[in-house]
Design a protein around this motif. Sequence first.
Motif, short mmCIF file in Angstrom:
data_model
loop_
_atom_site.label_atom_id
_atom_site.label_comp_id
_atom_site.label_asym_id
_atom_site.label_seq_id
_atom_site.Cartn_x
_atom_site.Cartn_y
_atom_site.Cartn_z
N ALA A 22 0.83 -1.21 0.00
CA ALA A 22 0.00 0.00 0.00
C ALA A 22 0.86 1.25 0.00
N MET A 23 1.87 1.29 0.87
CA MET A 23 2.70 2.49 0.96
C MET A 23 3.50 2.74 -0.31
N THR A 24 3.79 1.69 -1.06
CA THR A 24 4.54 1.87 -2.31
C THR A 24 3.61 2.00 -3.51
N GLY A 25 2.32 2.20 -3.25
CA GLY A 25 1.38 2.52 -4.32
C GLY A 25 0.72 1.35 -5.00
N SER A 169 16.83 10.10 6.92
CA SER A 169 17.76 9.16 7.53
C SER A 169 18.65 8.52 6.47
N PRO A 170 19.76 7.88 6.88
CA PRO A 170 20.62 7.21 5.90
C PRO A 170 19.89 6.18 5.06
N GLU A 171 18.87 5.56 5.66
CA GLU A 171 18.03 4.62 4.91
C GLU A 171 16.78 5.35 4.47
N PRO A 172 16.68 5.80 3.21
CA PRO A 172 15.54 6.62 2.78
C PRO A 172 14.21 5.94 3.08
N GLY A 173 13.29 6.72 3.61
CA GLY A 173 11.95 6.22 3.84
C GLY A 173 11.68 5.70 5.24
N ALA A 209 10.27 14.38 -1.03
CA ALA A 209 11.13 13.51 -0.22
C ALA A 209 10.54 12.11 -0.11
N LEU A 210 9.25 12.03 0.11
CA LEU A 210 8.59 10.73 0.24
C LEU A 210 8.61 9.97 -1.08
N GLN A 211 8.37 10.69 -2.16
CA GLN A 211 8.35 10.01 -3.46
C GLN A 211 9.74 9.49 -3.83
N ARG A 212 10.77 10.26 -3.52
CA ARG A 212 12.14 9.79 -3.80
C ARG A 212 12.45 8.52 -3.01
N ALA A 213 11.85 8.41 -1.82
CA ALA A 213 12.08 7.22 -0.99
C ALA A 213 11.20 6.06 -1.41
N GLY A 214 10.33 6.27 -2.40
CA GLY A 214 9.45 5.20 -2.87
C GLY A 214 8.22 5.01 -2.03
N VAL A 215 7.92 5.96 -1.13
CA VAL A 215 6.74 5.87 -0.27
C VAL A 215 5.65 6.71 -0.92
N LEU A 216 4.87 6.09 -1.78
CA LEU A 216 4.02 6.85 -2.70
C LEU A 216 2.70 7.29 -2.10
N LEU A 217 2.02 6.43 -1.35
CA LEU A 217 0.71 6.81 -0.83
C LEU A 217 0.79 8.05 0.06
#
Length: 366
Positions: A22-25, A169-173, A209-217
């Motif tokens: 869900a979070m990745t769309g 953070s160093p680990e995006p998302g 920032a969220l989209q770059r981390a792949g967290v789309l929703l």
Amino acid sequence: MRLVASPLGENYCLMHESLALAMTGQIAASRQLVDEALALAEANFGTESSLKAVVGCFKAQHLHWEGLWTETLPWIREGQDTLEHTDGWLDLFAATAEVSWRIGMRQHGLRHAQAVLDHAAQIARDRHLGRLAQLVRAWRVDLLSQCGLASQAQQEAEAARLDAIPQPSPEPGLDWRYREACSLALARMQLATGAAAAALARLERGADALQRAGVLLPAWRLRILALVAKRKAQEEVIAQPEINEALAPVIQHTLPGLLLEAGPGILPIVQRMEGSLPAAVSTAITQLRGWQAHPVRPRAQFSSKESQVLALLASGQSNKAIARALDISENTVKFHLKQIFQKLGVENRAAAISAALQQGLITPQP
């Protein structure tokens, strides 16, 4: 988990994978896994099992995103009852609390939503869930801002230091949940105080920032509210391609609940497309019109005696003077003050006067 014949373990795997999808769309795949988890829980543990109730919290989250808010309530109620005596984790408590307060605000008003958040804060304390406590503080600012209590929202935001959102953070998302909640809350506060341009910049920065981390929703949620901010900031018609881009996920994945979350401020934008929108989105627009006509009422409800005490308090009277003026004891005055503080969500006399002025319950004294 299937190889070792553990339906319980398999169920938890399905829930976690569903949330990740869900979070990745990948909304359709996520919905399918939630329904699969519900069927698995019912088949192996029964229709009244606590496991089914836990999965039901994520089912409620999906129904919330789909705009089916009335259908959400039975799942949420059952989940909340179960979570009182069942082990859980951040995703579970956060999903349940957020769906509960957002729907509760629209259906029952400010006081109900505040009670939901108070309960979530208590769970965070009892179970040592620090990240849940952070989310609750952000949601309080969001709630107060939506209810027109900008002054109280600003106080809450300053106390919680919401503006100090950590750098990625160093680990995006990894910090997506708190980043999303803070961006929404602070942007709503800025919209409520007339700082629409600042709200727009915050929402666009957070969504990027969220989209770059792949967290789309979460990024989609921010971009929809950004349409509201842009309209207010620029006071001009937003280009149709920009609207189409922001609303594409809502239409493609059937997520009209994201429009309901944005509130009536999105109406002037989506009404332009009404004739070409799917039925589910048109239904959400109708619901938004109803909310526009009947906004959330932030005013606290006082008895006649409490109103008299509040008026005298605002005029600078002491407890002794209030007691003499109303022909009651000082202990009774203290009791009424305690009720007033509770209803206004404050802890002292000065804050009560400020909140009452903000809500229009009293008029400024010369």
